[in-house]
Design a protein around this motif. Structure first.
Motif: not given
Length: 585
Positions: A567-573
């Motif tokens: 979430x911190x770097x806006x990347x899908x898990x």
């Protein structure tokens, strides 16, 4: 009549004080003298001298009353009585008045043998029913949602008072304000569309009705943005307020001076935690501090050392930063010359260096099992053996350990010794994450911002309500450390003294626009013509390294929690998990 002098120049036919600023029906004294009674109307402001002298405002005739016996001062809605060195003294509710004392409706003042009953009335005020605490909280949640959605301000006033029904305070409020009361009968006031200045004005009117009350005032979004936090902030401020005063959350801060360190406490949970640390400091028990990364575990450990009677140094080591195992043992317990390659001289370890003081082992859960066994023996015997030596050395240290792991789970997984866990966990202190201490976010943000501007030589900066709303709604996976770094970024990047949402880091909703300054026309460059295939491969490698570094930083900030790191770097898990394997993180 004989009870109150009916001199026309000062008193009307019913004993009322004649003054241009008098407010009939607002406040008066019921005067009981000898066998009769009368009404003395009090002014909105000014002094009323009581006595037998001909020039006083409230003239009495009883022999027990001195010529100038007492005075009542009304200022800013607060009424106080003071004795004027009278012969027989002045009492309020049976208690002698030593200097001055506030008066509220229903108080009984005795001037010699004359009784004065205080009455404050608002005959034209409409009756207003009060919500119970559950209903009032529902209204608060609704109004907060509107305030946040439309970026409006809202205030909450918590009142601590005895014998003041919540509905009575309605006369001090606007029609849109909401009156409630706690389950134990204390008033709660919700003020939609009220900024701090408007809310303070209303609070002052509340004090006119209940002069003995202690008021706590909190404003959304500057102090808090959710129902629990803003109510807690108002209540905490009220508990710290003196009777007859208004306090705000910033005034309810406890600033701990721990030698060179300063710790700010505004959340009741943190106040209790540091109270526990102070009690534990007087013992010799090892202390285990647990909590997420960046939550302030080292400050907690230092507080134990500071409040203890130990005179030696405070020595801190991050166990996660030491590798391999032989180096860990050498750092903690020391080594002899030639104990390993590069050991050109004997060296004392941290346990010897901290003689008479405290050793702080941060991230103790990272220690190898073999070192855990030696640590347990050192704790139980207060003796250590240097690496490469056979003789034992006595030590005198207090151990404080910290971890962001759940050691019970580490024990179950076989990664942490159960006997060491029992030895360390006898005195466990849990630090709550910053997202659960929201009353501290505005206070810490302003403090870190002030420290940053001082170091940078910048003019003082102010966080706007819109920017504070962003800070208060962020989850802070990196806790206090992340908040401090955010404020340092703001000091470096914000162009003006007012901090707007756009000045915050991009992960918090700010913008990161870089404008390139040029002195002439921007040249048109054919990139493909300027670079060969090898340079493109180098750029791709640079991008991969940047992505790997950002993922690694996000993992550190989130304490190893992959979902939060993504979430911190806006990347899908799913992408984040795949790249973890690719980059061997």
């Amino acid at each position: 009549m004989g009870s109150v002098d009916q001199t026309k120049s000062r008193l009307g036919g019913t004993g009322s004080f004649v003054a241009e600023d008098a407010a009939p029906g607002m406040a008066y004294l019921l005067v009981l003298e000898n066998d009769s009674s009368s009404i003395f109307q009090l002014p909105r402001s000014g002094d009323v001298v009581i006595g037998r002298a001909p020039d006083v405002e409230l003239k009495l005739t009883h022999a027990s009353v001195s010529r100038r016996h007492a005075t009542i001062r009304i200022d800013g809605g607060v009424m106080r009585i003071a004795d004027l060195d009278s012969h027989n003294g002045t009492r309020v509710n049976g208690e002698p008045v030593a200097e001055s004392r506030a008066l509220a409706s229903g108080d009984v003042a005795s001037v010699g043998d004359v009784v004065l009953v205080v009455n404050v009335s608002h005959p034209n005020a409409p009756a207003r029913s009060a919500y119970g605490e559950a209903g009032w909280r529902r209204r608060l949640i609704e109004e907060l949602e509107r305030a946040i959605t439309f970026r409006r301000e809202l205030a909450v006033i918590a009142v601590i008072a005895t014998g003041v029904p919540s509905a009575v305070l309605g006369s001090a409020l606007r029609l849109i304000d909401v009156v409630g009361q706690t389950d134990d009968g204390q008033p709660l006031l919700l003020l939609p569309e009220a900024d701090r200045a408007a809310a303070r004005a209303i609070a002052m009117r509340v004090l006119e009705i209940a002069p003995h009350a202690a008021l706590g005032l909190a404003v959304c979004p500057v102090d808090a943005c959710d129902a629990d936090a803003i109510l807690l902030a108002a209540r905490s401020a009220a508990r710290g307020a003196k009777p007859g005063t208004i306090a705000e959350p910033s005034e309810a801060i406890t600033r701990l001076e721990l030698g060179p360190r300063h710790v700010f406490l505004a959340d009741p949970a943190m106040t209790r935690v540091f109270g526990l640390l102070e009690r534990l400091a007087s013992s010799q028990l090892p202390v285990l501090v647990t909590g997420e990364t960046g939550v302030g575990k080292e400050n907690a450990a230092y507080a134990v050392h500071h409040w203890s009677k130990r005179q030696g140094p405070f020595v801190a080591v991050n166990c996660a930063s030491i590798a391999p195992e032989s180096l860990v043992e050498s750092e903690l317990f020391g080594h002899d010359k030639g104990a390993f390659t590069g050991a050109t001289a004997a060296k004392a370890g941290l346990f010897e260096s901290a003689a008479g003081g405290t050793v702080f082992l941060d991230e103790v859960g990272e220690l190898p099992l073999a070192i855990q066994a030696k640590l347990l023996r050192a704790l139980e015997t207060q003796r250590i053996t240097r690496l490469g030596e056979s003789r034992e050395r006595a030590i005198d240290v207090r151990l404080v350990a910290a971890t962001n792991r759940t050691l019970e789970h580490e024990v179950e997984a076989g990664r942490f010794r159960q006997d060491l866990y029992f030895r360390l966990g006898g005195a466990t202190v849990i630090l709550p994450p910053l997202r659960d201490r929201k009353t501290e976010i505005p206070i810490l943000a302003r403090e870190f911002l002030g420290q940053g501007t001082t170091r940078a030589g910048r003019a003082p900066m102010t966080i706007t309500p819109a920017a504070m709303q962003v800070l208060l709604t962020h989850t802070w996976p990196g806790n206090v450390r992340e908040l401090r770094n955010t404020m340092e970024y703001v000091v470096a990047a914000a162009p003006d003294e007012l901090v707007e949402p756009s000045d915050l880091p991009e992960r918090l909703g700010g913008t990161a626009t870089v404008v390139a300054a040029t002195t002439g026309p921007t040249p048109v460059i054919d990139a493909a013509a300027q670079r060969d295939p090898a340079s493109f491969r180098a750029i791709a490698e640079e991008l991969r390294e940047l992505e790997r570094r950002r993922m690694s930083e996000a993992l550190v900030a989130s304490g190893g929690v992959k979902t939060r790191a993504a979430q911190l770097i806006d990347m899908p898990i799913r992408t984040f998990t795949l790249k973890l394997k690719q980059y061997k993180l």
